[in-house]
Write a protein that holds these residues in place. Structure first.
Motif, PDB file in Angstrom:
ATOM      1  N   LYS A 193      25.576   6.559  -0.509  1.00 40.79           N
ATOM      2  CA  LYS A 193      24.607   5.621   0.054  1.00 40.79           C
ATOM      3  C   LYS A 193      23.251   5.803  -0.600  1.00 40.79           C
ATOM      4  N   SER A 194      22.521   4.686  -0.714  1.00 39.66           N
ATOM      5  CA  SER A 194      21.120   4.746  -1.145  1.00 39.66           C
ATOM      6  C   SER A 194      20.231   4.668   0.088  1.00 39.66           C
ATOM      7  N   PHE A 195      19.311   5.600   0.210  1.00 40.15           N
ATOM      8  CA  PHE A 195      18.348   5.561   1.303  1.00 40.15           C
ATOM      9  C   PHE A 195      17.003   5.111   0.737  1.00 40.15           C
ATOM     10  N   THR A 196      16.526   3.978   1.200  1.00 31.77           N
ATOM     11  CA  THR A 196      15.228   3.499   0.749  1.00 31.77           C
ATOM     12  C   THR A 196      14.261   3.480   1.928  1.00 31.77           C
ATOM     13  N   ASN A 197      12.989   3.568   1.621  1.00 29.89           N
ATOM     14  CA  ASN A 197      11.982   3.679   2.676  1.00 29.89           C
ATOM     15  C   ASN A 197      11.601   2.319   3.248  1.00 29.89           C
ATOM     16  N   ASP A 198      11.292   2.312   4.542  1.00 29.48           N
ATOM     17  CA  ASP A 198      10.707   1.124   5.150  1.00 29.48           C
ATOM     18  C   ASP A 198       9.275   0.979   4.649  1.00 29.48           C
ATOM     19  N   LEU A 199       8.877  -0.259   4.412  1.00 19.80           N
ATOM     20  CA  LEU A 199       7.512  -0.502   3.948  1.00 19.80           C
ATOM     21  C   LEU A 199       6.599  -0.667   5.155  1.00 19.80           C
ATOM     22  N   THR A 200       5.973   0.423   5.555  1.00 22.49           N
ATOM     23  CA  THR A 200       5.029   0.381   6.675  1.00 22.49           C
ATOM     24  C   THR A 200       3.728   1.043   6.249  1.00 22.49           C
ATOM     25  N   PRO A 201       2.602   0.588   6.771  1.00 18.98           N
ATOM     26  CA  PRO A 201       1.313   1.159   6.379  1.00 18.98           C
ATOM     27  C   PRO A 201       1.133   2.580   6.907  1.00 18.98           C
ATOM     28  N   SER A 202       0.282   3.326   6.237  1.00 19.45           N
ATOM     29  CA  SER A 202      -0.054   4.675   6.683  1.00 19.45           C
ATOM     30  C   SER A 202      -0.967   4.597   7.896  1.00 19.45           C
ATOM     31  N   LYS A 203      -1.133   5.729   8.560  1.00 17.49           N
ATOM     32  CA  LYS A 203      -2.035   5.784   9.727  1.00 17.49           C
ATOM     33  C   LYS A 203      -3.462   5.442   9.334  1.00 17.49           C
ATOM     34  N   GLN A 204      -3.868   5.887   8.153  1.00 17.50           N
ATOM     35  CA  GLN A 204      -5.225   5.601   7.685  1.00 17.50           C
ATOM     36  C   GLN A 204      -5.418   4.101   7.470  1.00 17.50           C
ATOM     37  N   THR A 205      -4.400   3.473   6.876  1.00 15.36           N
ATOM     38  CA  THR A 205      -4.455   2.020   6.645  1.00 15.36           C
ATOM     39  C   THR A 205      -4.551   1.278   7.970  1.00 15.36           C
ATOM     40  N   LEU A 206      -3.707   1.674   8.926  1.00 10.08           N
ATOM     41  CA  LEU A 206      -3.716   1.011  10.238  1.00 10.08           C
ATOM     42  C   LEU A 206      -5.055   1.185  10.951  1.00 10.08           C
ATOM     43  N   ALA A 207      -5.653   2.330  10.766  1.00  9.73           N
ATOM     44  CA  ALA A 207      -6.942   2.573  11.412  1.00  9.73           C
ATOM     45  C   ALA A 207      -8.015   1.642  10.860  1.00  9.73           C
ATOM     46  N   GLU A 208      -8.046   1.479   9.533  1.00 11.43           N
ATOM     47  CA  GLU A 208      -9.038   0.589   8.927  1.00 11.43           C
ATOM     48  C   GLU A 208      -8.747  -0.869   9.277  1.00 11.43           C
ATOM     49  N   PHE A 209      -7.458  -1.233   9.264  1.00 14.87           N
ATOM     50  CA  PHE A 209      -7.038  -2.589   9.626  1.00 14.87           C
ATOM     51  C   PHE A 209      -7.479  -2.903  11.057  1.00 14.87           C
ATOM     52  N   THR A 210      -7.236  -1.975  11.961  1.00 14.20           N
ATOM     53  CA  THR A 210      -7.615  -2.155  13.362  1.00 14.20           C
ATOM     54  C   THR A 210      -9.124  -2.282  13.508  1.00 14.20           C
ATOM     55  N   SER A 211      -9.856  -1.481  12.767  1.00 17.63           N
ATOM     56  CA  SER A 211     -11.315  -1.529  12.832  1.00 17.63           C
ATOM     57  C   SER A 211     -11.851  -2.891  12.409  1.00 17.63           C
ATOM     58  N   ILE A 212     -11.273  -3.455  11.342  1.00 16.30           N
ATOM     59  CA  ILE A 212     -11.696  -4.784  10.880  1.00 16.30           C
ATOM     60  C   ILE A 212     -11.429  -5.828  11.956  1.00 16.30           C
ATOM     61  N   GLU A 338       7.865  -3.941  12.988  1.00 16.22           N
ATOM     62  CA  GLU A 338       7.491  -3.319  14.252  1.00 16.22           C
ATOM     63  C   GLU A 338       6.135  -2.642  14.213  1.00 16.22           C
ATOM     64  N   TRP A 339       5.681  -2.254  13.026  1.00 14.11           N
ATOM     65  CA  TRP A 339       4.390  -1.582  12.947  1.00 14.11           C
ATOM     66  C   TRP A 339       3.269  -2.476  13.483  1.00 14.11           C
ATOM     67  N   LEU A 340       3.456  -3.794  13.431  1.00 16.76           N
ATOM     68  CA  LEU A 340       2.453  -4.712  13.969  1.00 16.76           C
ATOM     69  C   LEU A 340       2.343  -4.580  15.487  1.00 16.76           C
ATOM     70  N   SER A 341       3.474  -4.327  16.130  1.00 15.07           N
ATOM     71  CA  SER A 341       3.468  -4.166  17.595  1.00 15.07           C
ATOM     72  C   SER A 341       2.869  -2.843  18.015  1.00 15.07           C
ATOM     73  N   GLU A 342       2.792  -1.906  17.080  1.00 15.80           N
ATOM     74  CA  GLU A 342       2.292  -0.572  17.409  1.00 15.80           C
ATOM     75  C   GLU A 342       0.776  -0.448  17.241  1.00 15.80           C
ATOM     76  N   ILE A 343       0.143  -1.497  16.721  1.00 12.10           N
ATOM     77  CA  ILE A 343      -1.315  -1.453  16.544  1.00 12.10           C
ATOM     78  C   ILE A 343      -1.994  -1.481  17.914  1.00 12.10           C
ATOM     79  N   GLU A 344      -2.844  -0.535  18.142  1.00 10.78           N
ATOM     80  CA  GLU A 344      -3.556  -0.462  19.422  1.00 10.78           C
ATOM     81  C   GLU A 344      -4.986  -0.941  19.233  1.00 10.78           C
ATOM     82  N   ILE A 345      -5.267  -2.132  19.748  1.00 13.50           N
ATOM     83  CA  ILE A 345      -6.595  -2.720  19.620  1.00 13.50           C
ATOM     84  C   ILE A 345      -7.315  -2.548  20.954  1.00 13.50           C
ATOM     85  N   SER A 346      -8.404  -1.805  20.928  1.00 14.70           N
ATOM     86  CA  SER A 346      -9.114  -1.502  22.181  1.00 14.70           C
ATOM     87  C   SER A 346      -9.847  -2.728  22.717  1.00 14.70           C
TER      88      SER A 346
END
Length: 577
Positions: A193-212, A338-346
């Motif tokens: 089997k080939s295991f490939t990674n899911d394309l999801t942003p890093s925590k740092q990316t999500l933090a900046e995205f959320t801030s914007i 799913e990473w979009l659902s995990e964004i916590e916007i205060s």
């Protein structure tokens, strides 16, 4: 082992590796040099075999199958120019991000560049238009050969199905004799089997995205054509969280699944609204977030570039992200998920008045569009009537030029599972019918309609040869305005000299005889009443051709009258504010 046993083990190793990697569909264009693989594919019960003798049409047919299933599809042809005829479909697959596994059989090395018949240089034939290419060795008894071709076959499928999806090419030379032993069993596949990674942003990316997002008062979301197999639930959750206006392109297939609580954010008339300068000045966004491909609407993209937003964030699965406006400020390497659902916007700073402004204008424009067919008798009116008449669970495959623009204009917010697809990788009109035929076979549980213009239909009239080899179920609606209708909207139309011979290009052709040639049900339509009657009636045959005769000048006149009406309505509303 004798030559036949060696050859049989070789080709069945390729087939077994493809099956183990998840390949289910194969499109074969018969020829001599590809005989060993064609035999192996035809004798493998795990695979569904499709045939199309015209390689150009076969390439697009396979493209349609892959778009329909979101799974890799194999293309096989003989040596020589056969593979070159795949080229247009491969280019479309690259830019539309569709997984094709292209296998070109070839002559052995000693017959290349020496004047042997049906021999061209096939090594790296498709250049940079495939994600990866390789040449296989001649079948032999060396212990390294089968492990090598197994892993290269698996590698090919893995690369084709790793984001962004795309075509790959394997060139496979064979010496004569070309007949295999059908008693050979599928070879054991040692690669697991080939295991490939899911394309999801890093925590740092999500933090900046959320801030914007949290700092944005006026923001919009744009959703274009999404990657194959995208789960849209997470996107709708994201819209609920932000409460921003979302420009929904028809090819995103979000317009026909808008949740009730999200309809207040759904904007579909943006192309018409972007023709009003006063409106644009009032809705300049601070932040733009775009998912998927760039939308069809040139006016929307021009608006983004002119607005020069503080943040223009493109979310794309390819590091070579798409931004022809050259105005993006941020790129996030990710697939919508799913990473979009995990964004916590205060908190969200979006002004309610901004959302209401967009939605009020959208409803006013939508009302004008809804009334269009009451008086108009052009192609737009026929497209609108088609959209109103189709049943739930229907697919519409749409040609480029005016058909896709009319779909984008007249498809309202619905909740009836009508889905829209097109070849928008390169926006060409070649191979559209073949793609639609392959697509319909890939989604046999749904009805498929093809909406196409006369020139695009003429480009690919031999697509229906495929129906002689396998069952095909498709209703084709040809909008015949005798020429290239889209040019009538461009500046060339204002220059009388040479316009018709270079751009209008009338052929004076009708397609009843094409229908007769392929045993298709045929209906000639000259009125909306006729059209409604035939599109709502049950098909008598699996292939049906509805030819709607329209007038190019009338089409332009009616479309421009609609834009004028929408502009007047928006101006009156703005005057009242």
């Amino acid at each position: 082992m004798n030559e036949r046993e060696v050859l049989s083990n070789y080709v069945y190793q390729i087939v077994a590796s493809l099956v183990a990697s998840g390949v289910e569909q194969v499109v074969v264009s018969p020829g001599s040099r590809s005989t060993p693989l064609a035999y192996a594919f035809a004798s493998t019960k795990e695979l569904t075999l499709h045939r199309q003798v015209d390689e150009r049409a076969a390439g697009f047919y396979a493209l349609g199958l892959a778009k329909a299933t979101a799974k890799p599809v194999v293309l096989l042809c003989t040596s020589g120019t056969a593979g070159a005829n795949y080229y247009p479909a491969i280019v479309e697959a690259k830019y539309a991000r569709v997984p094709l596994i292209v296998l070109t059989a070839d002559r052995p090395h000693e017959l290349r560049e020496v004047g042997a018949p049906q021999t061209i240089n096939q090594v790296r034939l498709y250049g940079e238009n495939v994600k990866w290419s390789a040449e296989f060795p001649i079948p032999d008894e060396a212990p390294q050969t089968l492990p090598y071709i197994e892993r290269h076959t698996v590698r090919a499928v893995t690369i084709a199905t790793t984001a962004p999806f795309g075509p790959v090419h394997l060139n496979i030379p064979f010496r004569e004799p070309l007949v295999i032993d059908f008693k050979t069993q599928l070879q054991r596949v040692s690669f697991v089997k080939s295991f490939t990674n899911d394309l999801t942003p890093s925590k740092q990316t999500l933090a900046e995205f959320t801030s914007i997002i949290e700092q944005t008062k006026n923001g919009i979301i744009i959703v274009g054509e999404l990657p194959l197999g995208t789960d849209t639930k997470a996107l709708w959750n994201f819209v609920r969280e932000l409460k921003w206006p979302v420009m929904i392109e028809s090819l995103s297939n979000l317009r026909t699944e808008v949740p009730e609580d999200c309809q207040v954010f759904a904007i579909t008339t943006y192309d018409a609204l972007m023709k009003n300068e006063r409106f644009k000045r009032n809705v300049r966004p601070q932040t733009v977030i775009r998912f998927g491909a760039q939308p069809i609407s040139k006016f929307l993209m021009q608006f983004i570039a002119q607005s020069n937003p503080l943040h223009y964030i493109v979310i794309d699965e390819d590091p070579m992200f798409r931004d022809s406006t050259h105005s993006s400020t941020h790129f996030i390497h990710a697939l919508p998920g799913e990473w979009l659902s995990e964004i916590e916007i205060s908190h969200v700073e979006t002004e309610l008045a901004y959302i209401e402004f967009w939605k009020t204008a959208d409803l006013l424009a939508a009302d004008a569009i809804a009334k269009y067919g009451q008086t108009a008798n052009d192609e737009g009116a026929y497209v609108q009537l088609m959209l109103e008449s189709l049943h739930e669970g229907t697919d519409i495959f749409v040609s480029s030029s005016m058909p896709i623009r009319d779909i984008d204009t007249f498809l309202p917010v619905l909740n009836n599972d009508i889905q829209v697809f097109a070849n928008r990788g390169t926006n060409g009109i070649d191979g559209v019918t073949s793609t639609a035929l392959g697509f319909s076979n890939g989604r046999a549980n749904r009805k498929t309609y093809l909406l196409i213009g006369d020139l695009a239909f003429l480009h690919d009239a031999n697509a229906f040869v495929a129906s002689r080899y396998q069952d095909c179920d498709l209703t084709v609606i040809v909008l015949n305005n005798d020429g290239g209708g889209i040019f009538s909207y461009l500046p060339q139309a204002k220059v009388e000299a040479h316009y018709e011979e270079l751009f209008g290009t009338p052929t004076a052709l009708a397609f009843e005889q094409v229908a007769t040639m392929y045993d298709m049900e045929y209906v000639k339509v000259t009125s909306k009443e006729q059209f409604l009657a035939t599109i709502t009636s049950e098909k008598q045959q699996s292939l049906k051709l509805i030819e709607v005769f329209t007038n190019r000048e009338e089409n332009v006149k009616e479309h421009r009258a609609l834009w004028t009406r929408i502009n007047e309505v928006i101006e009156q509303w703005l005057d009242m504010l």
